[in-house]
Structure formats: structure tokens, C-alpha cells
Motif scaffolding. Structure first.
Motif, PDB file in Angstrom:
ATOM      1  N   SER A   1       0.793  -1.226   0.000  1.00 57.47           N
ATOM      2  CA  SER A   1       0.000   0.000   0.000  1.00 57.47           C
ATOM      3  C   SER A   1       0.829   1.280   0.000  1.00 57.47           C
ATOM      4  O   SER A   1       0.296   2.349  -0.259  1.00 57.47           O
ATOM      5  N   TRP A   2       2.128   1.196   0.305  1.00 57.48           N
ATOM      6  CA  TRP A   2       2.918   2.430   0.298  1.00 57.48           C
ATOM      7  C   TRP A   2       3.383   2.735  -1.121  1.00 57.48           C
ATOM      8  O   TRP A   2       3.561   1.855  -1.962  1.00 57.48           O
ATOM      9  N   VAL A   3       3.620   4.005  -1.371  1.00 61.22           N
ATOM     10  CA  VAL A   3       3.793   4.456  -2.748  1.00 61.22           C
ATOM     11  C   VAL A   3       5.101   3.967  -3.378  1.00 61.22           C
ATOM     12  O   VAL A   3       5.172   3.755  -4.585  1.00 61.22           O
TER      13      VAL A   3
ATOM     14  N   SER B   1      -3.065   5.062   7.290  1.00 55.66           N
ATOM     15  CA  SER B   1      -2.465   4.712   6.005  1.00 55.66           C
ATOM     16  C   SER B   1      -1.284   5.633   5.764  1.00 55.66           C
ATOM     17  O   SER B   1      -1.119   6.657   6.452  1.00 55.66           O
ATOM     18  N   GLU B   2      -0.461   5.284   4.778  1.00 53.04           N
ATOM     19  CA  GLU B   2       0.644   6.163   4.425  1.00 53.04           C
ATOM     20  C   GLU B   2       0.127   7.516   3.956  1.00 53.04           C
ATOM     21  O   GLU B   2       0.660   8.568   4.343  1.00 53.04           O
ATOM     22  N   ALA B   3      -0.920   7.510   3.140  1.00 54.40           N
ATOM     23  CA  ALA B   3      -1.461   8.764   2.601  1.00 54.40           C
ATOM     24  C   ALA B   3      -1.954   9.669   3.719  1.00 54.40           C
ATOM     25  O   ALA B   3      -1.708  10.886   3.712  1.00 54.40           O
ATOM     26  N   ALA B   4      -2.652   9.088   4.694  1.00 51.63           N
ATOM     27  CA  ALA B   4      -3.164   9.890   5.815  1.00 51.63           C
ATOM     28  C   ALA B   4      -2.021  10.432   6.661  1.00 51.63           C
ATOM     29  O   ALA B   4      -2.065  11.579   7.137  1.00 51.63           O
TER      30      ALA B   4
ATOM     31  N   ILE C   1       1.044  11.098   5.591  1.00 50.85           N
ATOM     32  CA  ILE C   1       1.675  12.165   4.812  1.00 50.85           C
ATOM     33  C   ILE C   1       0.878  13.454   4.922  1.00 50.85           C
ATOM     34  O   ILE C   1       1.445  14.547   5.078  1.00 50.85           O
ATOM     35  N   THR C   2      -0.446  13.345   4.849  1.00 49.00           N
ATOM     36  CA  THR C   2      -1.294  14.531   4.969  1.00 49.00           C
ATOM     37  C   THR C   2      -1.053  15.229   6.302  1.00 49.00           C
ATOM     38  O   THR C   2      -0.926  16.460   6.372  1.00 49.00           O
TER      39      THR C   2
ATOM     40  N   GLN D   1      11.851   7.388   0.771  1.00 50.24           N
ATOM     41  CA  GLN D   1      10.542   8.037   0.788  1.00 50.24           C
ATOM     42  C   GLN D   1      10.684   9.425   0.174  1.00 50.24           C
ATOM     43  O   GLN D   1      11.485  10.240   0.625  1.00 50.24           O
TER      44      GLN D   1
ATOM     45  N   ALA E   1       2.632  10.439  -5.989  1.00 50.45           N
ATOM     46  CA  ALA E   1       2.082  10.984  -4.746  1.00 50.45           C
ATOM     47  C   ALA E   1       2.065  12.499  -4.691  1.00 50.45           C
ATOM     48  O   ALA E   1       1.195  13.080  -4.055  1.00 50.45           O
ATOM     49  N   SER E   2       3.015  13.132  -5.360  1.00 54.94           N
ATOM     50  CA  SER E   2       3.125  14.585  -5.259  1.00 54.94           C
ATOM     51  C   SER E   2       2.661  15.315  -6.511  1.00 54.94           C
ATOM     52  O   SER E   2       2.034  16.369  -6.428  1.00 54.94           O
TER      53      SER E   2
END
Length: 347
Positions: free
Chosen positions: A73-75, A218-221, A223-224, A244, A321-322
């Protein structure tokens, strides 16, 4: 990322992306298999097949050349799979499926032949012992070329102002500074998904720290939250890892934990709750289903040769991701710009 305590298995998510000509050719052959999967999804009510229990609807249909890749699940892991998928499709003519499964269940699926390859493993000694050494249902696929490291990090702007924070022995001095509404009066140690490799609860307890592990989910959360903290120049302490791409946008300094030792790792294998040392630095590895490794032809040969750098992975991960590119578009862009890297992977 290495050993994990899986609190909830991620529902498997099947993504298919055949080339246009392959899609037309496969359509008639796959109707029966697709109907079977549709019935399965209706029965389970979860919207996706559990690939640890069900075979791929595309596997070996009408002699089709197909490969099923496990994607974490990680980018960074998504970047590996996106590039491998693009090249398997466009250069070698394979139909590719990707399936998202948590780390330990992915080993089970690989052993059972539900997936053909894992492209980024952070070290699971128990699964390696069981499936590679004892059952011999999984074969090593070689190193990915990227070295992984998990640790605790603070933003560089905070470490510059408070340099002693980078020693774990001084963390309690800053517990109030790192407190949040979610940490229950203690300092917050921000983690990502509970399914990731993490010894953090054991570390906090065994080191006697006045902190609470808080999972972003999650990774996305995660990062946010990190980006929001950084935007407001707020202090934070977070579980994070290399490689990363986010380090390029939010520079961070690592907090030195008690040194990692083999003895600590051995103790942790027997009793994960006893861990009281830093995470190891881990050469990330690939693993293949043993039958696929022997009989997978050019696809297996390609995946064994797939090896790139941290910079390569971060470039693709950052585009996803960015920069807002889809994984497929990011892979295509990277492939077109780096033929000197990937051509040597082809069999």
C-alpha cells in the motif's frame, strides 16, 4: 516493511490493464472467468476478491501469458510494480494483474501461487524460514537495489532549534510539546497503518517513554498530517522510513534509538513485545513463487533482473504521490526517460 502485527487484513484489490489489442483478444476468453469472479464478489459483499483464497480469473486462460504481482500500500512499492507492469506489458507482451494484500498475507498468497511475485519485502524472517527454507514454495528473487530503514523522525526545523531531541533519552523532555488531542495527555508518536512493520508500542513501553502511538491509518493519511504540521511549523514525532519521496518536501532528522543488534532482533523474533532497540537497515528483496521462478519464462527472468536505486524509486513515487500522475503514467514517463536503466533488465 519488515515484521508486522496485522490488525486487519487489507481487502485485496485487483487491477487489470491489458494493452488494447490484448483486451480485444482476451475478452471472449475471459467472460466465463469474469462471471465467476462477479459471483464471488456478490457472495462476499466486499467489492474485491481475496487473493489469498481465490485464483486470478486471468491466470492461464487460453494460454495467455500472464503475471500477477503483489503490490503493497505504500507508494514506493506501487512505483516498483507500476514500472514492472509497464515493461512486462509493452516490452515482453504479458498481461499483468496487480493485487493489494497486506505484507504477511502476501507471503501466504505467494506460497499458494495466487500471486507470482513480491517486489519489495522489508524482511519477514519467520515467513522466509517457513516458505523458502522449509516448504520451498517461495524462491528468492534477488535484491531490489534499494536499502530500507525505519526510524523515528522529527522535522528538521524543530531539530535545528532543539538538537538534543535527536537522542531518545531526551524525548520525555518534549512529550508535552508533541502532545495532541489524540494522544491522551502523552506525547504523540505518529504511525501510519497498523499493518505496517512497527515495534513502536513495544519500544515506547520498554524504553519507559511518556508517549502514545497514534495510527493515522495509512501512508497517505500520515503524509497529509506531516505536511499539515510542516506547513504550520508545528513540532511532531513520527515513525517514518527511507526511501521516501516526502523527505524532499519535508526535511526530517532521525531520533537515535538504542542501537540495533542481532541479539535484540533474535529476542524480538521470539517475543515482539520485548523489542527495545532501533529498527535495522534492510536491503529490500524480491520473492517469487517457486514454480513461477522455474517456469515463468521471460517474466520470471525479468523480475529477477529488476533492480534500481532509491533515486529511481523516489522519482516515480514522487510523480504518483506529489505530482498527481497515475501510477501507469508515472511509469511510462520514467521508462521513456531512463532506457539505459531498464534495458538491462530484459531477458
Amino acid at each position: 516493511m519488515a515484521r508486522i502485527h496485522t490488525h486487519a487484513r487489507t481487502r485485496a484489490r485487483t487491477v487489470t490493464r491489458p494493452a488494447a489489442h490484448a483486451r480485444r483478444r482476451l475478452r471472449a476468453r475471459l467472460l466465463t472467468a469474469a462471471a465467476g469472479v462477479s459471483a464471488l464478489l456478490t457472495a462476499t459483499g466486499c467489492g474485491a476478491a481475496d487473493m489469498t483464497k481465490q485464483s486470478s480469473p486471468y491466470a492461464n486462460v487460453g494460454g495467455t501469458k500472464s503475471v500477477t504481482l503483489s503490490v503493497q500500500s505504500w507508494v514506493g512499492a506501487q512505483a516498483n510494480v507500476a514500472v514492472a507492469e509497464y515493461l512486462l506489458d509493452h516490452e515482453l507482451g504479458y498481461h499483468v494483474e496487480t493485487v493489494q494484500v497486506d505484507e504477511v498475507p502476501a507471503w501466504d498468497a505467494l506460497s499458494q501461487g495466487r500471486v507470482d511475485a513480491i517486489l519489495e519485502d522489508w524482511g519477514h524472517p519467520e515467513q522466509e524460514r517457513r516458505y523458502v527454507k522449509e516448504k520451498k514454495t517461495i524462491a528468492p528473487g534477488g535484491e531490489l537495489g534499494v536499502t530500507g530503514h525505519i526510524g523515528w523522525f522529527v522535522p528538521k526545523y524543530f531539530a535545528d532549534a532543539h538538537p538534543d531531541v535527536t537522542n531518545w533519552k531526551n524525548l520525555d523532555k518534549y512529550a508535552k510539546t508533541f502532545r495532541t488531542a489524540e494522544s491522551g495527555g502523552k506525547g504523540q508518536l505518529l504511525d501510519g497503518s497498523p499493518s505496517y512493520v512497527t515495534n513502536d508500542k513495544a519500544l515506547v513501553r520498554n524504553l519507559g517513554l511518556d508517549y502514545q502511538v497514534v495510527f493515522a491509518g495509512s501512508e497517505a493519511a500520515q503524509i497529509t498530517q506531516i505536511k499539515q504540521f510542516a506547513k504550520e511549523k508545528k513540532p511532531f514525532l513520527t515513525y517514518w522510513y527511507e526511501p521516501q519521496w516526502l523527505f524532499n518536501q519535508v526535511p526530517m532528522a532521525e531520533v537515535k534509538l538504542p542501537a540495533y543488534t542481532d541479539a535484540c532482533a533474535a529476542k524480538g523474533e521470539k517475543d515482539p513485545e520485548s523489542v527495545d532497540c532501533a529498527y535495522p537497515t534492510t536491503p529490500l528483496r524480491k520473492y517469487l513463487n517457486a514454480d513461477f521462478a522455474r517456469k515463468g519464462g521471460k517474466a520470471a527472468a525479468f523480475l529477477k533482473k529488476f533492480r534500481w536505486t532509491k533515486e529511481d524509486q523516489n522519482e516515480v513515487a514522487g510523480m504518483i504521490a506529489s505530482d498527481g500522475l497515475s501510477a501507469q503514467d508515472a511509469a511510462e514517463k520514467w521508462v521513456k526517460e531512463h532506457p539505459d536503466v531498464w534495458r538491462k533488465w530484459l531477458p
